[in-house]
Design an enzyme around this catalytic site. Structure first.
Site, short mmCIF file in Angstrom:
data_model
loop_
_atom_site.label_atom_id
_atom_site.label_comp_id
_atom_site.label_asym_id
_atom_site.label_seq_id
_atom_site.Cartn_x
_atom_site.Cartn_y
_atom_site.Cartn_z
N SER A 56 -7.69 -1.94 -2.62
CA SER A 56 -6.58 -2.35 -1.98
C SER A 56 -6.38 -3.69 -1.79
O SER A 56 -7.49 -4.36 -1.59
CB SER A 56 -6.43 -1.85 -0.65
OG SER A 56 -5.83 -2.47 0.06
N GLY A 57 -5.27 -4.27 -2.47
CA GLY A 57 -4.86 -5.71 -2.27
C GLY A 57 -4.92 -6.26 -1.13
O GLY A 57 -5.46 -7.30 -0.64
N LEU A 58 -4.37 -5.19 -0.17
CA LEU A 58 -4.36 -5.75 1.42
C LEU A 58 -5.61 -5.83 1.81
O LEU A 58 -6.06 -6.74 2.60
CB LEU A 58 -3.37 -4.88 2.21
CG LEU A 58 -3.37 -4.88 3.70
CD1 LEU A 58 -2.83 -6.07 4.16
CD2 LEU A 58 -2.83 -3.54 4.42
N ASP A 68 -1.93 -10.75 2.20
CA ASP A 68 -1.56 -10.00 1.23
C ASP A 68 -0.21 -10.63 0.51
O ASP A 68 0.75 -9.90 0.19
CB ASP A 68 -1.36 -8.53 1.38
CG ASP A 68 -1.34 -7.58 0.31
OD1 ASP A 68 -1.55 -7.86 -0.63
OD2 ASP A 68 -0.80 -6.41 0.60
N ASP A 95 -5.54 -2.06 -7.20
CA ASP A 95 -4.17 -2.77 -6.97
C ASP A 95 -4.06 -3.92 -7.39
O ASP A 95 -4.51 -4.98 -6.99
CB ASP A 95 -4.13 -2.55 -5.27
CG ASP A 95 -2.81 -3.28 -4.92
OD1 ASP A 95 -2.05 -3.59 -5.59
OD2 ASP A 95 -2.62 -3.31 -3.77
N ASP A 97 -1.27 -5.77 -7.71
CA ASP A 97 -0.35 -6.44 -7.37
C ASP A 97 0.97 -6.39 -8.54
O ASP A 97 1.16 -5.49 -9.26
CB ASP A 97 -0.26 -7.90 -6.85
CG ASP A 97 -1.08 -7.75 -5.37
OD1 ASP A 97 -0.87 -6.48 -4.88
OD2 ASP A 97 -1.62 -8.76 -4.85
N GLU A 124 2.79 -3.57 -9.80
CA GLU A 124 4.17 -3.15 -9.01
C GLU A 124 5.41 -4.13 -9.51
O GLU A 124 5.18 -5.14 -9.95
CB GLU A 124 3.90 -3.45 -7.60
CG GLU A 124 3.52 -4.69 -7.13
CD GLU A 124 3.36 -4.70 -5.36
OE1 GLU A 124 2.30 -4.26 -5.27
OE2 GLU A 124 3.97 -5.39 -4.64
N LYS A 130 4.17 -11.74 -4.62
CA LYS A 130 4.61 -10.51 -3.63
C LYS A 130 4.34 -10.63 -2.13
O LYS A 130 3.50 -11.52 -1.81
CB LYS A 130 4.22 -9.21 -4.36
CG LYS A 130 2.60 -8.99 -4.64
CD LYS A 130 1.67 -9.06 -3.20
CE LYS A 130 1.89 -8.07 -2.41
NZ LYS A 130 1.03 -6.61 -2.69
N ASN A 132 3.29 -8.07 1.12
CA ASN A 132 2.77 -6.63 1.47
C ASN A 132 4.01 -5.79 1.76
O ASN A 132 4.94 -6.17 2.44
CB ASN A 132 1.86 -6.49 2.62
CG ASN A 132 1.48 -5.19 2.81
OD1 ASN A 132 2.17 -4.39 3.76
ND2 ASN A 132 0.31 -4.91 2.26
N SER A 133 3.97 -4.53 1.26
CA SER A 133 5.31 -3.94 1.48
C SER A 133 5.74 -3.40 2.79
O SER A 133 7.02 -3.13 3.19
CB SER A 133 5.13 -2.42 0.49
OG SER A 133 4.80 -2.60 -0.78
N ARG A 166 4.06 1.01 -10.44
CA ARG A 166 4.37 1.09 -8.79
C ARG A 166 5.94 0.47 -8.76
O ARG A 166 6.19 -0.61 -8.91
CB ARG A 166 3.52 0.42 -8.01
CG ARG A 166 4.03 0.08 -6.69
CD ARG A 166 2.92 -0.09 -5.55
NE ARG A 166 3.22 -0.97 -4.51
CZ ARG A 166 2.38 -1.15 -3.59
NH1 ARG A 166 1.05 -1.19 -3.66
NH2 ARG A 166 2.67 -1.67 -2.31
N HIS A 197 6.62 4.03 -3.55
CA HIS A 197 6.25 3.67 -2.43
C HIS A 197 7.46 3.83 -1.38
O HIS A 197 8.52 3.61 -1.75
CB HIS A 197 5.59 2.19 -2.46
CG HIS A 197 4.60 1.93 -1.34
ND1 HIS A 197 4.22 2.77 -0.54
CD2 HIS A 197 4.42 0.61 -0.97
CE1 HIS A 197 3.11 2.20 0.40
NE2 HIS A 197 3.37 1.00 0.02
#
Ligand code: SPV
Ligand code: MG
Length: 303
Positions: A56-58, A68, A95, A97, A124, A130, A132-133, A166, A197
């Site tokens: 996970s990037g986060l 992130d 991930d 990104d 993504e 980017k 975080n979503s 993504r 997502h």
């Protein structure tokens, strides 16, 4: 992974990590994949029986003291993945990104991730840097042609590595038609799977997408905000893989906070000692026995 464990697990796993990940994605069963962010979390995820890891990037950013928002560099990401790949033989989905730039940056990232043992990379369709979503409202979708170029470049450079595209259309408020158009374009550009997502607290966007997508490619989700919808709903919708994207990190933070505060306030660990992982378990987790046996093998006796 230490050399002893590598031998045993290597024999068990006769297929390459990318091949195992492809099988996982293509299997008709719903599979769950767990996040990890470092060596010990990777091993814990494998030990718990998950068939693959989400790097996970986060989570990786957070443990490096960064946000992130592409605050860590792509080489820091590769180094973190190398540590994780060393600690386990289950497939690792990284991930990636946005791929840290254009098609050229993305394909170099993909190649390096493959070299350090990743099974797949997820790229993504937002613009670099980017966010975080789940943070903020201003997420910008990438140009669809530019993103397809990125996917094609990764595909050409790393044909073996599993490539997950993504789609952030729902995160960016672009709606179902945009999500479908992008997923189809990414399928044609060579993606092995689509990560769709959503950050709603209900699974409606995912269910609507699945109903029209008709399993053109396996679909991956991260039901962080809509976990309450439950496994059966994801199964019925035809989801291939559901990722618990940040749960090891959140569990670790909660426990570390609790322990640090308690030990400080109470001037010692007496009250929570039994809740802490005993050192013997840490040594077991890290397979210290293997080293003992190696010493016996190479020195001819136990030291
Ligand atoms: C991550 O784990 O970094 C992800 C998943 O990208 S999410 O945070 O759910 O967007
Ligand atoms: Mg991420």
């Amino acid at each position: 992974m230490n050399p002893g464990t590598a031998t045993v697990e290597g024999q068990r796993a006769s297929l390459s990590a990318p091949a195992r990940l492809r099988n996982l994605l293509r299997s008709p069963e719903l599979e769950f994949v767990m996040s990890a962010h470092d060596g010990i979390s990777a091993r814990i995820v494998a030990e718990a029986g998950f068939p693959a890891i989400w790097a996970s990037g986060l989570s990786i950013s957070t443990v490096m003291g960064a946000r992130d928002n592409n605050e860590i560099s792509w080489t820091q990401l590769v180094a973190a993945v190398e540590v994780m790949a060393d600690m386990t033989s289950i497939p690792i989905i990284v991930d990636g990104d946005t791929g840290f730039g254009d098609f050229n940056n993305a394909r170099r990232l993909a190649r390096k991730l493959g070299q350090v043992g990743a099974a797949g990379v997820c790229i993504e369709d937002k613009v670099f840097p980017k966010a975080n979503s789940f943070v903020g409202a201003h997420h910008q979708l990438a140009n669809i042609d530019d993103f397809c170029a990125k996917l094609r470049a990764c595909r050409d450079t790393s044909p073996d590595l599993v490539l997950i595209a993504r789609v952030e259309a729902f995160i960016c408020g672009a709606g179902l038609d945009a999500a479908l158009e992008r997923a189809e374009a990414y399928r044609q550009a060579g993606a092995d799977a689509i990560f769709m997502h959503s950050r709603l607290t209900v699974p409606d966007e995912i269910v609507a997408f699945m109903a029209r997508w008709d399993n053109a490619l396996p679909v991956v989700i991260a039901p962080t905000t809509y976990a309450a919808a439950g496994a059966q709903l994801f199964r019925d919708a035809g989801v291939s893989v559901a990722i618990w994207a940040n749960h090891t990190l959140r569990a670790a933070v909660a426990e570390m906070r609790r322990a640090a505060r308690t030990i400080r306030e109470e001037e010692g660990p007496a009250r929570i000692e039994q809740d802490l992982t005993p050192l013997s378990e840490l040594f077991e987790l890290m397979d210290y026995d293997e080293l003992l046996h190696a010493e016996e093998r190479y020195y001819g006796h136990l030291r």
